[in-house]
Enzyme design. Sequence first.
Site, mmCIF file in Angstrom:
data_model
loop_
_atom_site.group_PDB
_atom_site.id
_atom_site.type_symbol
_atom_site.label_atom_id
_atom_site.label_comp_id
_atom_site.label_asym_id
_atom_site.label_seq_id
_atom_site.Cartn_x
_atom_site.Cartn_y
_atom_site.Cartn_z
ATOM 1 N N HIS A 160 35.212 42.063 35.960
ATOM 2 C CA HIS A 160 34.165 41.230 36.563
ATOM 3 C C HIS A 160 34.507 39.762 36.384
ATOM 4 O O HIS A 160 34.737 39.312 35.274
ATOM 5 C CB HIS A 160 32.813 41.514 35.910
ATOM 6 C CG HIS A 160 32.216 42.799 36.348
ATOM 7 N ND1 HIS A 160 30.894 42.946 36.641
ATOM 8 C CD2 HIS A 160 32.777 43.996 36.584
ATOM 9 C CE1 HIS A 160 30.664 44.182 37.024
ATOM 10 N NE2 HIS A 160 31.803 44.842 36.985
ATOM 11 N N TYR A 177 21.309 39.874 35.067
ATOM 12 C CA TYR A 177 20.320 39.692 33.996
ATOM 13 C C TYR A 177 19.114 39.051 34.659
ATOM 14 O O TYR A 177 19.260 38.018 35.323
ATOM 15 C CB TYR A 177 20.831 38.743 32.904
ATOM 16 C CG TYR A 177 21.986 39.291 32.081
ATOM 17 C CD1 TYR A 177 23.281 39.347 32.590
ATOM 18 C CD2 TYR A 177 21.772 39.737 30.782
ATOM 19 C CE1 TYR A 177 24.325 39.842 31.833
ATOM 20 C CE2 TYR A 177 22.824 40.222 30.007
ATOM 21 C CZ TYR A 177 24.091 40.275 30.544
ATOM 22 O OH TYR A 177 25.135 40.764 29.790
ATOM 23 N N PRO A 237 21.557 42.852 22.161
ATOM 24 C CA PRO A 237 22.602 43.203 23.136
ATOM 25 C C PRO A 237 22.689 42.302 24.377
ATOM 26 O O PRO A 237 23.585 42.486 25.195
ATOM 27 C CB PRO A 237 22.223 44.637 23.550
ATOM 28 C CG PRO A 237 20.776 44.762 23.252
ATOM 29 C CD PRO A 237 20.487 43.857 22.099
ATOM 30 N N LYS A 280 27.761 41.256 23.007
ATOM 31 C CA LYS A 280 28.743 40.747 22.038
ATOM 32 C C LYS A 280 29.102 41.730 20.916
ATOM 33 O O LYS A 280 30.114 41.544 20.236
ATOM 34 C CB LYS A 280 28.202 39.468 21.378
ATOM 35 C CG LYS A 280 28.146 38.285 22.306
ATOM 36 C CD LYS A 280 29.523 37.697 22.518
ATOM 37 C CE LYS A 280 29.560 36.783 23.712
ATOM 38 N NZ LYS A 280 30.690 36.961 24.590
ATOM 39 N N TYR A 326 30.115 33.705 27.401
ATOM 40 C CA TYR A 326 29.992 35.074 27.900
ATOM 41 C C TYR A 326 31.345 35.787 27.870
ATOM 42 O O TYR A 326 31.440 36.934 27.409
ATOM 43 C CB TYR A 326 29.412 35.052 29.318
ATOM 44 C CG TYR A 326 28.868 36.379 29.764
ATOM 45 C CD1 TYR A 326 27.531 36.713 29.570
ATOM 46 C CD2 TYR A 326 29.688 37.324 30.377
ATOM 47 C CE1 TYR A 326 27.024 37.941 29.961
ATOM 48 C CE2 TYR A 326 29.199 38.550 30.775
ATOM 49 C CZ TYR A 326 27.867 38.860 30.571
ATOM 50 O OH TYR A 326 27.380 40.083 30.952
HETATM 51 C C1 PHB Z 1 26.188 47.619 29.214
HETATM 52 O O1 PHB Z 1 26.869 47.783 30.226
HETATM 53 O O2 PHB Z 1 25.815 48.574 28.517
HETATM 54 C C2 PHB Z 1 25.782 46.239 28.822
HETATM 55 C C3 PHB Z 1 26.254 45.169 29.554
HETATM 56 C C4 PHB Z 1 25.862 43.887 29.218
HETATM 57 C C5 PHB Z 1 25.008 43.699 28.148
HETATM 58 C C6 PHB Z 1 24.546 44.759 27.407
HETATM 59 C C7 PHB Z 1 24.932 46.048 27.750
HETATM 60 O O3 PHB Z 1 24.607 42.440 27.852
#
Ligand code: PHB
Length: 397
Positions: free
Chosen positions: A75, A204, A295, A299, A387
């Site tokens: 990505h 997000y 989460p 990280k 990120y």
């Molecule tokens: C996930 O794909 O499980 C995932 C991705 C980004 C995050 C948390 C979990 O910030």
Amino acid sequence: MINIKTQVGIIGAGPSGMVLANWLKKHDIDAVVIELRSREYVEGRVRAGLVEQNTKDILKELGLDARMKKEGIVHDGVYLSFDEERVHIPFGELTGGRTITIYGQQEITKDLTDAWLQEGGELHFETMATKIVDFDTKRPKIHFEKDDEEGILECDFVAACDGFHGIGRKTLPKKSFHSYDITYPFSWLGILANVAPSTDELIYAYHENGFALHSLRSETVSRLYVQVDNDESVDNWSDDRIWSELSQRLAAPGFDLEKGPIFEKSITPMRSHMIDSLRSGRLLLAGDAAHIVPPTGGKGMNLAIADVKHMVDAFVAYYKTNSEKLLDTYTNDALRRIWRAQDFSNFMTKLFHKQDAHGSFTYRLQKAKVDYLKVSKAYRTTIAENYVGLPFESFKN
Ligand code: PHB
Ligand code: APR
């Protein structure tokens, strides 16, 4: 009584323990791993799946990235959505070509375990470390239980890679560290569903109903999360209710969320946890044993593997040049990145979760930040570089 001797005794076969074992082998340093759970349990544990640039580089250096390169999805950016308006953060452009890859943590653990066992590495599943002793001497010992038999793993160093509930942190002398905790007033309900992702990059989203995240695992499997109260139970969340909330929270002009059969549902609490010393004598901690991040930002595993990089540097310096310098600086070397990630994870959590009434002062501060993102390349760069993960060199003094 079982007696085993090695150079580095590793407790825990999660990502930190298994990266450590494989990496030490490259330097001809012996290690033995003991793991409480069965192989099936460890490899089936559903966790996050965001692999940042440093982690990709480490797995590549170890020659352990073949399946991730084939099956992982690279990505180059992320969508940040607020009240149904999306801002795109292009990673490559803002960070000189750094990216993330989506590849399940349990897949990485599987690859690392396979490689270790194929090379003849010693790994004892269903074996519980019960006590760590003599870590203030040159020959620490891990007491363990396997199949109702007791054993002792005698080593030069103990690497406690045994997660938040392990014995490593509990064994550190109480007076040798401070701990820091935040418990957030919300949790994540996460699902895996057999449906093609409705987005090319992660989303997000802040919505007045609460946070939502659209992630994925493959071209046919989506991973999504919704913010729920801490006392929620999955039983209150029918598939219809989950999809309906996700559709509302991820809404944006021209966006349609595809729905499909859900095959995994679980609730994860959100906390930040830190200790400020990762070593006592010959006992060193890495990963979730030493820190937990919420989460938001993905990280957790990346930090665990970054700790291991510093640990490997310290062990290599010790065994190859007889220097204890990097053992002495291990805590500080690791803590610089950990605090940066704690801050970023906390920032992302507070930015996108509903914290109090929609329209409150807190909400207006959240919105002001996202509005600033739209106009400031500097602010977008700040998010992008955190990120994808700052390079190790950034944290050198
Ligand atoms: C996930 O794909 O499980 C995932 C991705 C980004 C995050 C948390 C979990 O910030
Ligand atoms: N004896 C042996 N093994 C133990 C013991 C014990 N007493 N206690 C815990 N373990 C094992 C656990 O069963 C687990 O498999 O230690 C392992 C720790 O692995 P993880 O929890 O995956 O921790 P870590 O390797 O540090 O990886 C951190 O995992 O929790 C996620 O979000 C987190 O992504 C991050 C990553």
